[in-house]
Motif scaffolding. Structure first.
Motif, PDB file in Angstrom:
ATOM      1  N   ARG A 156      49.252 -21.114 -26.770  1.00  0.00           N
ATOM      2  CA  ARG A 156      49.342 -21.670 -27.419  1.00  0.00           C
ATOM      3  C   ARG A 156      48.405 -20.944 -29.236  1.00  0.00           C
ATOM      4  O   ARG A 156      47.403 -20.110 -28.529  1.00  0.00           O
ATOM      5  CB  ARG A 156      48.788 -23.142 -27.508  1.00  0.00           C
ATOM      6  N   GLU A 157      49.215 -21.357 -30.234  1.00  0.00           N
ATOM      7  CA  GLU A 157      48.561 -20.667 -31.133  1.00  0.00           C
ATOM      8  C   GLU A 157      47.488 -21.849 -31.997  1.00  0.00           C
ATOM      9  O   GLU A 157      46.597 -20.583 -32.855  1.00  0.00           O
ATOM     10  CB  GLU A 157      49.760 -20.469 -32.173  1.00  0.00           C
ATOM     11  N   TRP A 172      43.981 -23.444 -36.078  1.00  0.00           N
ATOM     12  CA  TRP A 172      45.127 -22.191 -36.137  1.00  0.00           C
ATOM     13  C   TRP A 172      44.903 -20.564 -35.544  1.00  0.00           C
ATOM     14  O   TRP A 172      44.265 -20.927 -36.533  1.00  0.00           O
ATOM     15  CB  TRP A 172      46.296 -21.806 -36.549  1.00  0.00           C
ATOM     16  N   ASP A 173      44.575 -20.218 -34.823  1.00  0.00           N
ATOM     17  CA  ASP A 173      44.713 -19.032 -34.689  1.00  0.00           C
ATOM     18  C   ASP A 173      45.820 -17.811 -33.372  1.00  0.00           C
ATOM     19  O   ASP A 173      45.757 -17.538 -32.710  1.00  0.00           O
ATOM     20  CB  ASP A 173      42.950 -18.288 -33.291  1.00  0.00           C
ATOM     21  N   THR A 174      46.304 -17.670 -34.639  1.00  0.00           N
ATOM     22  CA  THR A 174      47.543 -16.922 -33.867  1.00  0.00           C
ATOM     23  C   THR A 174      47.533 -15.628 -33.207  1.00  0.00           C
ATOM     24  O   THR A 174      47.798 -15.431 -32.464  1.00  0.00           O
ATOM     25  CB  THR A 174      48.564 -16.207 -35.133  1.00  0.00           C
ATOM     26  N   GLY A 177      46.559 -16.368 -29.774  1.00  0.00           N
ATOM     27  CA  GLY A 177      47.985 -17.285 -29.191  1.00  0.00           C
ATOM     28  C   GLY A 177      48.421 -16.173 -29.000  1.00  0.00           C
ATOM     29  O   GLY A 177      49.089 -16.059 -27.834  1.00  0.00           O
ATOM     30  N   ARG A 178      48.661 -14.866 -29.570  1.00  0.00           N
ATOM     31  CA  ARG A 178      49.791 -13.440 -29.006  1.00  0.00           C
ATOM     32  C   ARG A 178      48.487 -13.115 -27.640  1.00  0.00           C
ATOM     33  O   ARG A 178      49.826 -12.793 -27.235  1.00  0.00           O
ATOM     34  CB  ARG A 178      49.954 -13.041 -30.431  1.00  0.00           C
ATOM     35  N   TYR A 181      49.471 -14.932 -24.938  1.00  0.00           N
ATOM     36  CA  TYR A 181      51.382 -14.418 -24.466  1.00  0.00           C
ATOM     37  C   TYR A 181      51.301 -13.943 -23.489  1.00  0.00           C
ATOM     38  O   TYR A 181      52.269 -13.654 -22.530  1.00  0.00           O
ATOM     39  CB  TYR A 181      51.689 -14.963 -26.637  1.00  0.00           C
ATOM     40  N   CYS A 211      52.440 -24.334 -30.577  1.00  0.00           N
ATOM     41  CA  CYS A 211      52.406 -22.828 -30.956  1.00  0.00           C
ATOM     42  C   CYS A 211      53.453 -23.064 -32.028  1.00  0.00           C
ATOM     43  O   CYS A 211      54.925 -23.929 -32.814  1.00  0.00           O
ATOM     44  CB  CYS A 211      54.169 -22.371 -29.934  1.00  0.00           C
ATOM     45  N   SER A 212      53.968 -22.154 -33.001  1.00  0.00           N
ATOM     46  CA  SER A 212      54.175 -21.672 -34.253  1.00  0.00           C
ATOM     47  C   SER A 212      56.330 -21.317 -33.394  1.00  0.00           C
ATOM     48  O   SER A 212      56.640 -21.257 -32.256  1.00  0.00           O
ATOM     49  CB  SER A 212      54.448 -20.138 -34.376  1.00  0.00           C
ATOM     50  N   GLU A 214      58.218 -19.665 -34.465  1.00  0.00           N
ATOM     51  CA  GLU A 214      58.793 -18.208 -33.731  1.00  0.00           C
ATOM     52  C   GLU A 214      58.044 -18.021 -32.372  1.00  0.00           C
ATOM     53  O   GLU A 214      58.801 -17.172 -31.837  1.00  0.00           O
ATOM     54  CB  GLU A 214      58.018 -16.970 -34.738  1.00  0.00           C
ATOM     55  N   LEU A 215      57.476 -18.490 -32.112  1.00  0.00           N
ATOM     56  CA  LEU A 215      56.589 -17.934 -30.602  1.00  0.00           C
ATOM     57  C   LEU A 215      57.537 -18.710 -29.645  1.00  0.00           C
ATOM     58  O   LEU A 215      57.827 -18.312 -28.540  1.00  0.00           O
ATOM     59  CB  LEU A 215      55.002 -18.583 -30.828  1.00  0.00           C
TER      60      LEU A 215
END
Ligand SMILES: [Zn+2]
Length: 482
Positions: A156-157, A172-174, A177-178, A181, A211-212, A214-215
């Motif tokens: 999760r982001e 949020w910490d994209t 999260g990425r 992923y 999660c965004s 997009e994700l």
């Protein structure tokens, strides 16, 4: 040894699969023959060769249960802490303010998973879908247990952050999260490649609100290109429901429909707060149709939520609307049969009718419903050609007596007490009520210290600096020593 054949001879009851009518049927005094390769025969008399014969006079043979939602990570040590608390401003849910404080350290992960696996098989589960953070022994233990496993490394982001006891915010910490992923994508391939053939991976964006968009879209596309299932927690709390409304004006199914991710390969965790639910402010009645028409499955885990005073409205109504529902245990007690009993009772309470759901319908949800969610026709049913995933129930157990209808006795009364033997791929994973391949008792002993460490961290990490006795007060006052 070549593929040894086991025969259960003259089982008093067999829950067999009838291909013609696509439903479970009872057979009396029937033989079941199986090997590692699968079920060979279900019927009145097996005449082929047998390497092992099991007397069936006091036995019911039934398909193994399919649990499509559980968490091995922290839940086994969360037991006994927060059953009586919740956040009033978040509709009484304990998830964000309390449960999220408890997490197991690396030393406790294997014990937590072992206890969960043992408890699942003790309650008749042969297939499970475990959503967790990967740890070094996750895949190994799942394989060693002998159970059929779908491992879903969550990512999760955003993280939940409670402000006081009244508001849920998101950090949020994209980038992080990425990373998770990418690790998850690598892990699911590793799981799928396991030589046992009993393990697969599932892509698991943890929660719809963390999660965004997009994700979510990207990870679902990844799953589809790999032929894997996707699971997301969605419509699981009112806090999440309101957050999605604030962000998009949509309910969870409406948002997922817009993102074009609904479909037969998607399993939504919990899916309680849909537009028809009496707690929501929606005036539409479209969400069940969205799920039914797209073939999206729901993982229904009533116990955790009913403990907080909430439930899906109602399991019977979802099924009548054409939604495929499977059963999961979510958190402790990892007792699939108790979960099924509660699913049936909650369905009748919220449906306000004994006719909302019957025992046969519930049993289908916990077997073929779960199998369908996983895209399989070879589990959750006893029929030649299916996997040899089966459970032997001890009909002589006092809790099973007297017998008019053994499934009713099992689900409404005996539960795991009557589960005697469990086979997966024709191999015994539980024998005479003992877990065969895992050190279950040793793992149970480790939980006490693991819970103590987790509680110390919870006190340290609680944003309000509360002590354990404030966070999780005893259910009774402690007597003064006299
Ligand atoms: Zn869950």
């Amino acid at each position: 040894m070549a593929d040894a054949i086991t025969v259960i001879r003259k089982a008093a009851w067999v829950v067999a699969w009838d291909e013609g009518t696509s439903q479970h049927v009872y057979m009396r005094d029937a033989d079941v023959a199986f090997s590692h390769a699968g079920i060979l025969f279900v019927g009145s008399e097996y005449e082929g060769h047998a390497d092992e014969v099991i007397a069936g006079a006091s036995v019911m043979a039934m398909p193994g249960l399919v649990n499509i939602h559980c968490h091995s990570g922290d839940e086994p040590i969360a037991k006994g802490l927060f059953e009586d608390v919740g956040t009033a401003a978040l509709w009484g849910n304990a998830l964000y303010e309390y449960s999220a404080l408890i997490d197991s350290d690396p030393d406790a992960k294997a014990a937590c998973q072992t206890v969960m696996l043992g408890d699942l098989m003790r309650s008749g589960v042969t297939t499970h879908l475990d959503i967790a953070s990967p740890h070094s022994r996750w895949l190994t233990l799942a394989a060693e247990s002998g159970l059929r496993a779908y491992l879903a490394p969550g990512f999760r982001e955003a993280r939940w952050r409670m402000v006081g006891s009244y508001r849920l915010d998101f950090d949020w910490d994209t980038a992080r999260g990425r990373e998770r992923y990418a690790e998850a994508l690598a892990f699911v391939e590793q799981a799928r490649a396991h030589p046992s053939g009993r393990i697969d991976g599932v892509i698991a964006p943890s929660q719809i609100e963390t999660c965004s968009e997009e994700l979510i879209q990207e990870s679902v596309a990844q799953a589809r290109s790999r032929g894997m299932r996707v699971t997301i927690h969605a419509a699981q709390t009112m806090a999440e429901h309101e957050e999605l409304l604030r962000r998009t004006g949509e309910t969870a199914p409406a948002m997922l429909e817009r993102l074009e991710v609904l479909g037969p390969d998607l399993i939504l965790g919990h899916c309680i707060f849909l537009d028809h639910h009496s707690w929501t402010r929606q005036r539409s009645r479209d969400d069940l149709m969205r799920l039914a028409q797209s073939g999206t499955s729901v993982a229904h885990c009533p116990v955790t939520f009913a403990r907080s005073g909430m439930t899906l409205e109602s399991l019977g109504a979802y099924r009548r609307a054409g939604v495929n529902v499977g059963i999961g245990t979510d958190s402790y007690p990892f007792n699939m049969l108790e979960e099924m009993r509660e699913a049936l009772i909650c369905s009748r309470v919220t449906g306000r009718s004994v006719f909302d759901l019957d025992t046969g319908g519930l049993f289908s949800a916990a077997t073929t419903g779960g199998a369908k969610a996983l895209g399989r026709k070879d589990i959750g049913r006893l029929t030649p050609g299916a996997k040899a995933d089966l459970v032997l129930v001890d009909l002589s157990h006092p809790a099973m007596q007297p017998i008019h209808d053994p499934l009713r006795n099992l689900i409404h009364c005996a539960a795991e007490r009557a589960v005697r033997d469990v086979y997966v791929d024709g191999r015994q994973v539980m024998k005479d009520r003992r877990v065969v391949n895992l050190d279950y008792d040793g793992a149970v002993r480790e939980l006490q210290d693991a819970q103590k460490r987790a509680c110390e961290r919870a006190e340290r990490d609680d944003p309000q600096g509360r002590s354990l006795s404030t966070l999780a007060p005893f259910s009774l006052p402690l007597a003064a020593r006299g």
